[in-house]
Design a protein around this motif. Structure first.
Motif, mmCIF file in Angstrom:
data_model
loop_
_atom_site.group_PDB
_atom_site.id
_atom_site.type_symbol
_atom_site.label_atom_id
_atom_site.label_comp_id
_atom_site.label_asym_id
_atom_site.label_seq_id
_atom_site.Cartn_x
_atom_site.Cartn_y
_atom_site.Cartn_z
ATOM 1 N N SER A 120 -19.651 76.991 -42.807
ATOM 2 C CA SER A 120 -20.226 77.373 -43.348
ATOM 3 C C SER A 120 -21.451 78.486 -43.909
ATOM 4 C CB SER A 120 -21.725 75.752 -43.188
ATOM 5 O OG SER A 120 -22.439 75.328 -43.951
ATOM 6 N N GLU A 142 -22.614 69.383 -44.423
ATOM 7 C CA GLU A 142 -23.380 69.212 -43.083
ATOM 8 C C GLU A 142 -23.988 68.071 -42.876
ATOM 9 O OE1 GLU A 142 -25.778 72.561 -41.754
ATOM 10 O OE2 GLU A 142 -24.365 73.892 -42.958
ATOM 11 N N ARG A 157 -21.846 77.959 -38.725
ATOM 12 C CA ARG A 157 -22.678 78.440 -39.899
ATOM 13 C C ARG A 157 -23.002 80.301 -39.896
ATOM 14 N NH1 ARG A 157 -28.354 75.185 -39.644
ATOM 15 N NH2 ARG A 157 -28.299 73.427 -41.223
ATOM 16 N N TYR A 196 -23.536 79.049 -34.733
ATOM 17 C CA TYR A 196 -24.267 80.203 -35.541
ATOM 18 C C TYR A 196 -23.044 81.634 -35.441
ATOM 19 C CZ TYR A 196 -28.367 77.408 -36.913
ATOM 20 O OH TYR A 196 -28.895 76.592 -37.667
#
Length: 221
Positions: A120, A142, A157, A196
């Motif tokens: 993502s 998501e 992400r 992340y």
């Protein structure tokens, strides 16, 4: 470990597959591009992922508990220099949401999967005009995935990754190369929920969720 890769011709996927092969994993590729980077023989080439579900099912039916990684992605906008056409908007949602989500649902019903991994973007954290449709499509994916309350879903992400898709975009903090992104994906394959690309992106995501709208709109990155 068996690893099944969708969107196997993306630049990040190329580095991910190469890295996984150095670790001795068995890699299986599904791609729409016959000119895929990889020379891996465990490859299925399709014209349309969703129209050829049965071919995909036959290709994966004997895989034992694979990790499935979706690299499908498309970005057509870079406002104000590039505003997407209606067709490009439709393609954005189809490639970024419909294809990975429908394949996820199909595979979940067809085989036993260790983990589903979705690539993502920070664009999903808070929508902004520059890449609104892209961010919305990622956000929609998501939200639909996390609503499943499953322990075998991982969403990663990233900020900007230096690929042909992002070459005309500015370079914000914490950008990274495709190779570093690939290693990050590999090192987090046992995680779940949202992670992340690096700590900096995690901190930025927390910040942009709380700053006032009039300030957020002025951020030009």
């Amino acid at each position: 470990m068996n690893i099944l890769v969708f969107g196997a011709n993306s630049e990040i996927s190329h580095h991910f597959v190469a890295y996984c092969e150095t670790k001795g994993h068995e890699i299986f590729l599904i791609t729409r591009d016959a000119n895929s980077y990889s020379t891996n023989s465990n490859k299925l080439i399709v014209e349309d992922y969703l129209a050829e579900k049965e071919q995909i099912k036959n290709f994966v039916k004997n895989l034992e508990n694979p990790v499935v990684v979706f690299f499908n992605g498309a970005l057509f906008e870079n406002r104000p220099s590039k505003i997407p056409t209606q067709k490009e908007v439709e393609q954005t949602y189809y490639i970024n949401f419909t294809v990975p989500f429908e394949l996820y649902r199909f595979l979940e019903e067809s085989i036993s999967v260790n983990r589903f991994v979705f690539i993502s973007s920070m664009a999903a954290v808070r929508l902004r005009n520059k890449n609104f449709e892209y961010g919305k499509s990622k956000q929609y994916l998501e939200n639909n995935l996390l609503g499943k309350s499953k322990d075998n879903i991982l969403i990663i992400r990233f900020g900007k990754i230096f690929t042909s898709m992002s070459r005309d975009h500015k370079t914000p903090p914490f950008s990274m190369s495709p190779n570093k992104a690939a290693i990050k994906i590999y090192n987090n394959l046992n995680k779940k929920n949202i992670v992340y690309g690096n700590l900096g992106l995690n901190l930025i995501s927390k910040l942009i969720k709380i700053i006032p709208s009039f300030i957020f709109k002025k951020i030009n990155i």
